[in-house]
Design a protein around this motif. Structure first.
Motif, PDB file in Angstrom:
ATOM      1  N   ARG A 108      41.866  -5.132   9.323  1.00 40.76           N
ATOM      2  CA  ARG A 108      42.170  -5.056  10.769  1.00 40.76           C
ATOM      3  C   ARG A 108      43.433  -4.247  10.992  1.00 40.76           C
ATOM      4  O   ARG A 108      43.564  -3.534  11.980  1.00 40.76           O
ATOM      5  N   ARG A 132      43.127  -8.625   6.786  1.00 37.93           N
ATOM      6  CA  ARG A 132      41.672  -8.515   6.829  1.00 37.93           C
ATOM      7  C   ARG A 132      41.102  -9.673   7.628  1.00 37.93           C
ATOM      8  O   ARG A 132      41.707 -10.740   7.713  1.00 37.93           O
ATOM      9  N   SER A 133      39.944  -9.473   8.207  1.00 39.77           N
ATOM     10  CA  SER A 133      39.281 -10.536   8.964  1.00 39.77           C
ATOM     11  C   SER A 133      38.793 -11.618   8.010  1.00 39.77           C
ATOM     12  O   SER A 133      38.185 -11.327   6.994  1.00 39.77           O
ATOM     13  N   ALA A 134      39.077 -12.858   8.341  1.00 44.10           N
ATOM     14  CA  ALA A 134      38.591 -14.038   7.625  1.00 44.10           C
ATOM     15  C   ALA A 134      38.944 -14.020   6.136  1.00 44.10           C
ATOM     16  O   ALA A 134      38.271 -14.649   5.335  1.00 44.10           O
TER      17      ALA A 134
END
Length: 149
Positions: A108, A132-134
């Motif tokens: 992200r 980063r996402s998740a």
């Protein structure tokens, strides 16, 4: 899927062992090391670079996406003095080299901070934070890749 882990050790990238096998990672560290420490072709007319000495990877001329290039322009700073302007350029060159992580949806955001390290501030250090996402935030610190004037 795991990749062979390429880590920055001393003054170069290297593979590490994990028991009798090569160490593995998810490819992020390897991608960051290649992105930062592979010489990217210098822009036409880049200050101090002759038209015949622009370095870079010849394969960039055949990239799938127009303007897609591998590596960074950090090599341009190898003979520079340690100034605030050089630190700003180091951050710019590192962000430019890692932009593909955001463009390709791997991260992200990417944050880069450059600073003078070492006893006399003779080493350019880069701190890289990748969100980063998740997934957990990943941080890298590179210190021994460049010593200025």
């Amino acid at each position: 899927m795991a990749d062979i882990r390429t880590a920055w050790i001393g003054l170069g990238g290297d593979w590490r062992l994990s028991g009798p096998s090569l160490d593995e990672d998810d490819g992020l560290e390897t991608g960051v090391v290649i992105s930062l420490f592979t010489d990217r072709v210098a822009d036409n007319g880049e200050a101090g670079v002759a038209a015949t000495a622009r370095r870079g990877w010849w394969g960039d001329a055949y990239a799938d996406a127009s303007g897609d290039r591998i590596g960074s322009r950090l090599w341009l700073l190898a003979r520079e003095k340690r100034t605030a302007e050089v630190m700003s350029r180091a951050e710019l060159y590192a962000r430019e080299a890692l932009q593909w992580l955001i463009t390709d949806g791997v991260a992200r955001s990417v944050a880069v901070t450059a600073e003078a390290a070492g006893q006399a501030g003779e080493v350019l250090a880069l701190a890289v934070t990748i969100t980063r996402s998740a997934r957990p935030v990943v941080q890298f610190r590179f210190e021994s890749f460049w010593k200025g004037q």
